[in-house]
Motif scaffolding. Sequence first.
Motif, PDB file in Angstrom:
ATOM      1  N   VAL A   1       0.847  -1.191   0.000  1.00  0.00           N
ATOM      2  CA  VAL A   1       0.000   0.000   0.000  1.00  0.00           C
ATOM      3  C   VAL A   1       0.883   1.242   0.000  1.00  0.00           C
ATOM      4  O   VAL A   1       1.940   1.283   0.659  1.00  0.00           O
ATOM      5  CB  VAL A   1      -0.936  -0.023   1.227  1.00  0.00           C
ATOM      6  N   ASP A   2       0.464   2.263  -0.737  1.00  0.00           N
ATOM      7  CA  ASP A   2       1.318   3.426  -0.960  1.00  0.00           C
ATOM      8  C   ASP A   2       1.713   4.160   0.322  1.00  0.00           C
ATOM      9  O   ASP A   2       2.795   4.714   0.413  1.00  0.00           O
ATOM     10  CB  ASP A   2       0.634   4.394  -1.925  1.00  0.00           C
TER      11      ASP A   2
ATOM     12  N   ARG B   1     -16.208   1.138  10.570  1.00  0.00           N
ATOM     13  CA  ARG B   1     -15.346   1.195   9.381  1.00  0.00           C
ATOM     14  C   ARG B   1     -14.095   2.012   9.665  1.00  0.00           C
ATOM     15  O   ARG B   1     -13.678   2.868   8.874  1.00  0.00           O
ATOM     16  CB  ARG B   1     -16.121   1.791   8.198  1.00  0.00           C
ATOM     17  N   ILE B   2     -13.490   1.704  10.804  1.00  0.00           N
ATOM     18  CA  ILE B   2     -12.304   2.451  11.232  1.00  0.00           C
ATOM     19  C   ILE B   2     -11.119   2.151  10.345  1.00  0.00           C
ATOM     20  O   ILE B   2     -10.194   2.955  10.236  1.00  0.00           O
ATOM     21  CB  ILE B   2     -11.985   2.126  12.704  1.00  0.00           C
ATOM     22  N   GLY B   3     -11.129   1.015   9.675  1.00  0.00           N
ATOM     23  CA  GLY B   3     -10.037   0.685   8.767  1.00  0.00           C
ATOM     24  C   GLY B   3      -8.910  -0.059   9.464  1.00  0.00           C
ATOM     25  O   GLY B   3      -8.995  -0.392  10.652  1.00  0.00           O
ATOM     26  N   PRO B   4      -7.825  -0.327   8.720  1.00  0.00           N
ATOM     27  CA  PRO B   4      -6.709  -1.100   9.275  1.00  0.00           C
ATOM     28  C   PRO B   4      -6.140  -0.416  10.523  1.00  0.00           C
ATOM     29  O   PRO B   4      -6.113   0.820  10.578  1.00  0.00           O
ATOM     30  CB  PRO B   4      -5.684  -1.114   8.144  1.00  0.00           C
TER      31      PRO B   4
ATOM     32  N   CYS C   1       5.355  -4.967   5.598  1.00  0.00           N
ATOM     33  CA  CYS C   1       5.103  -6.221   4.880  1.00  0.00           C
ATOM     34  C   CYS C   1       3.643  -6.662   4.897  1.00  0.00           C
ATOM     35  O   CYS C   1       3.230  -7.429   4.015  1.00  0.00           O
ATOM     36  CB  CYS C   1       5.960  -7.336   5.479  1.00  0.00           C
ATOM     37  N   ILE C   2       2.861  -6.215   5.864  1.00  0.00           N
ATOM     38  CA  ILE C   2       1.536  -6.810   6.039  1.00  0.00           C
ATOM     39  C   ILE C   2       0.599  -6.454   4.897  1.00  0.00           C
ATOM     40  O   ILE C   2      -0.338  -7.214   4.597  1.00  0.00           O
ATOM     41  CB  ILE C   2       0.944  -6.393   7.402  1.00  0.00           C
ATOM     42  N   THR C   3       0.819  -5.327   4.219  1.00  0.00           N
ATOM     43  CA  THR C   3      -0.041  -4.993   3.079  1.00  0.00           C
ATOM     44  C   THR C   3       0.317  -5.800   1.836  1.00  0.00           C
ATOM     45  O   THR C   3      -0.478  -5.877   0.901  1.00  0.00           O
ATOM     46  CB  THR C   3       0.046  -3.492   2.761  1.00  0.00           C
TER      47      THR C   3
ATOM     48  N   THR D   1      -7.468  11.664  -3.339  1.00  0.00           N
ATOM     49  CA  THR D   1      -7.704  12.159  -4.699  1.00  0.00           C
ATOM     50  C   THR D   1      -6.716  11.534  -5.683  1.00  0.00           C
ATOM     51  O   THR D   1      -7.087  11.177  -6.812  1.00  0.00           O
ATOM     52  CB  THR D   1      -7.581  13.687  -4.724  1.00  0.00           C
ATOM     53  N   ALA D   2      -5.467  11.376  -5.265  1.00  0.00           N
ATOM     54  CA  ALA D   2      -4.478  10.741  -6.138  1.00  0.00           C
ATOM     55  C   ALA D   2      -4.876   9.303  -6.446  1.00  0.00           C
ATOM     56  O   ALA D   2      -4.727   8.840  -7.587  1.00  0.00           O
ATOM     57  CB  ALA D   2      -3.100  10.784  -5.467  1.00  0.00           C
ATOM     58  N   ARG D   3      -5.386   8.592  -5.465  1.00  0.00           N
ATOM     59  CA  ARG D   3      -5.829   7.212  -5.711  1.00  0.00           C
ATOM     60  C   ARG D   3      -6.984   7.181  -6.709  1.00  0.00           C
ATOM     61  O   ARG D   3      -7.054   6.290  -7.565  1.00  0.00           O
ATOM     62  CB  ARG D   3      -6.249   6.561  -4.395  1.00  0.00           C
ATOM     63  N   ALA D   4      -7.888   8.146  -6.604  1.00  0.00           N
ATOM     64  CA  ALA D   4      -8.997   8.203  -7.555  1.00  0.00           C
ATOM     65  C   ALA D   4      -8.490   8.490  -8.965  1.00  0.00           C
ATOM     66  O   ALA D   4      -8.956   7.883  -9.940  1.00  0.00           O
ATOM     67  CB  ALA D   4     -10.004   9.271  -7.119  1.00  0.00           C
ATOM     68  N   LEU D   5      -7.533   9.396  -9.097  1.00  0.00           N
ATOM     69  CA  LEU D   5      -6.969   9.690 -10.412  1.00  0.00           C
ATOM     70  C   LEU D   5      -6.273   8.465 -10.993  1.00  0.00           C
ATOM     71  O   LEU D   5      -6.399   8.157 -12.187  1.00  0.00           O
ATOM     72  CB  LEU D   5      -5.984  10.850 -10.299  1.00  0.00           C
ATOM     73  N   GLU D   6      -5.537   7.750 -10.163  1.00  0.00           N
ATOM     74  CA  GLU D   6      -4.847   6.544 -10.644  1.00  0.00           C
ATOM     75  C   GLU D   6      -5.836   5.458 -11.044  1.00  0.00           C
ATOM     76  O   GLU D   6      -5.629   4.745 -12.032  1.00  0.00           O
ATOM     77  CB  GLU D   6      -3.897   6.044  -9.554  1.00  0.00           C
TER      78      GLU D   6
END
Length: 651
Positions: free
Chosen positions: A18-19, A119-122, A495-497, A179-184
């Motif tokens: 993950v970035d 939905r707190i996420g990782p 490493c986990i991602t 926003t960068a992820r959406a553009l990609e």
Amino acid sequence: MRARPLPIRSTVRLRRPVDSWHKPALSAVVALAIPDAALYALGRLDLILYTSAGAMCALYAHGLPYAARARALPWVVLGMVASLGIALTAASLVASTALLVALASLVAAAHKMVCDATRIGPPGNLILTFIAASAFFVPQRLGQVPLHLGLALGTGALAWLVCMAPALVRPQGPERIATARALEAAAGLLRTESAAAGTAAGGAAPGARAAAQARHGAAAAVNAAWHTLFLVPPARTPEKAAARAGLERLLVRAEAALGGAGAGKEAEDGVGGEPNPFPPLGRAVREAPVAQVDREAEVERLRGWARDLRRGRPLPWVALSAAQAEELRGIEAVEESLEGGAARAARPAGGHVAGRAAAHLAGHAAAAGGGELGGAGDAGLRRPAPGRPRGLRAVLARLAPGSPLLPIGARVAIGCALAGWASMAVGVGHPYWAVVTAASIYQANTTLSWQRALQRTLGNLLGLGLFTALLPLIHTGQLAMIALTLAFQLGAEACITRNYWLGSVWVTPMALLLTEFGSHLPATTLIADRWIDTVVGAGVGLACCIAVTNRRAADRIDVALERVAQAEAAASRLLAAVTAGAGGVDDALEAGWARDRLVGALVELREAAEVASGEWWQRALPEERIAHAEQRGHRVLAGLVRRLSAPALAA
């Protein structure tokens, strides 16, 4: 009803990291290092479990904008401290190991359901359950509990400061990354659809499937980016409003990919042999922003903008058409009228913040020498639609009777309890690791749980080997143990991602070291107990996952199909009105809301289908209905995107 195959090869396959993995990694290392150094100086490393409880809260909420992060992290810290308090109180009052296992299992189930509902996420429920389950089996006196909870609360406050510190340097970092992820994702969709179109003549089904997956991924990424922006509070300065508007313009350009040629063919010909109810869209396809430029050039442009956002460069200026700018001016006029006279009277000197932001944007565009100006309307920022539950009400709605989270919670409670009791039966005196292992494998469906069980077992085995190899270094002293703990934390996040098993290789020795600071078991006993707990926890947990089926997974598809049908019908009516030229500004605002409701419904349908398809024992899924609903929904969505491809109010 049929049993579904459980994959093996894909379970151990490595992915790209993950970035932004380094952000939680560095935050956790800093939050852990400061109290560890203080405890080392005081000679009280036996308290490291309690300080680690608060410090590890620094792993959470890194995908949220800083204002939302500032609100979310205190809840994470309070949840951690409350769980720790329950565990320590039980450890001081309850002598029965079997009862402690049952209590730890109930707490683990609560962690799973609440983390999924919020939905707190990782890293989700894993860190909370690890700390709490460990504390259930730590020797404790009731009088010590307040001090230990105070340490956790204090280091939790430190974790909050560490996680908020980057706001001083890059205050817009999270929303720029989203926003960068959406553009990609939009660039990936354009490239995938181009490749699929090149093989369409040969009837290549894999290319069509890849295009459908890319479309879903792009819609989800754009939707996530909008909701990230919705968490940003209203701007109080022209500069902040201009920055927000600039990100919105980039998202509009990313969203335009959803209305490109890949969806346009369906829009002209209809879906499944049905006539298209919107004939004018055939002409709109040729006028779509993505269709006016070379696709490869647009792909590179989107990726270039994403690189600029990630590197903190100034926001690029994205031109909007005269029609889009006109729509924005109307939106701002409606927003001002909705404020009311009192709000306008209280407006600070210098005019509306949005209007001043427009002037700022106009100056920026003039200096850059590019783009069609949208006037004051450039600052017509999107807002969530009213009427949808938010905050605590949304969490309670996700936990209401009939929720798909309830079977998952039952799996966790039963599986963790049985795993802990089985570990006791084979002679492990403190079976918290079996409870943690069972809790960690439960995912959205049986297939994912099966994969996590294999990954956990493999990673723990390799992690125990790493711990054994480092025993000579560990025995050199406590300073080496602290350094290794921090290194393992960094390695785990790095490493986990890529794959959970690879991250577990680092998590396992770190967990062993944290428990070693407070107790000194022989290394052979410690390693043997952890290996037994891992195998028992994974095996019993997986058996319970298969036995406790989630029959509501398929029911969730029916609900999602109904939501898509309703959102599509509403969007179709509004699109027909806009296409006919009968809609005013109010209809344009409603169309913006309808567009985002349709995106949300389509994303939810795809997630529900993926969850249900991974259940090991489940009735046949309505694959044709799902495909038909997605095709029609994407077609209508493409029309809305083409007609309303400017920042409008959103759901």
